[in-house]
Design an enzyme around this catalytic site. Structure first.
Site, PDB file in Angstrom:
ATOM      1  N   PRO A  44       0.758  -1.041   0.018  1.00 39.23           N
ATOM      2  CA  PRO A  44      -0.050  -0.054  -0.029  1.00 39.23           C
ATOM      3  C   PRO A  44       0.794   1.129   0.032  1.00 39.23           C
ATOM      4  CG  PRO A  44      -0.796  -1.424   1.822  1.00 39.23           C
ATOM      5  CD  PRO A  44       0.275  -2.036   1.056  1.00 39.23           C
ATOM      6  N   LYS A  92      -2.540  -4.933   6.592  1.00 36.56           N
ATOM      7  CA  LYS A  92      -1.305  -5.455   5.846  1.00 36.56           C
ATOM      8  C   LYS A  92      -0.311  -4.987   6.979  1.00 36.56           C
ATOM      9  CE  LYS A  92      -2.707  -5.656   1.174  1.00 36.56           C
ATOM     10  NZ  LYS A  92      -2.151  -5.808  -0.317  1.00 36.56           N
TER      11      LYS A  92
END
Length: 112
Positions: free
Chosen positions: A2, A34
């Site tokens: 990300p 994540k």
């Protein structure tokens, strides 16, 4: 991986930048699910921005992720990042936009 790229017309000093980077990294990792070690945040301060006809404090963001995004997650990310910018840079949430990109797996991101 990300990646959140933030642009604001507010000048950002080093201490505030570090706080924003830390807080945004934790928020993105937690909300998307994540590890922080995969999250990248870029902060671009002092960028000329006019929004709604004024140059009052404003910000624009783009979040790119391979999976993990969707209406519920995007809403949580948007409000959380807006809160960070409001707290650290005094940018009203009505003057912040964020665009989300959920990248397909067939795209190539290489982490060295």
């Amino acid at each position: 991986m990300p990646t959140l790229n933030l642009f604001t017309n507010v000048p950002v000093d080093t201490v505030v930048a570090s706080d924003i980077l830390r807080d945004a990294t934790k928020a993105v990792a937690k909300i998307i699910g994540k590890p922080e070690s995969y999250v990248m945040i870029l902060l671009n301060g002092g960028v000329p921005i006019e929004f709604a006809g004024t140059e009052e404090p404003a910000a624009y963001g783009e979040l790119i992720s391979i999976g993990g995004l969707g209406p519920s997650v995007n809403g949580k990310l948007s409000s959380t990042i807006a809160e960070i910018l409001q707290t650290k840079l005094y940018i009203d949430s009505s003057r912040f936009y964020i665009k989300f990109y959920d990248v397909q797996v067939n795209c190539c991101f290489v982490r060295c």
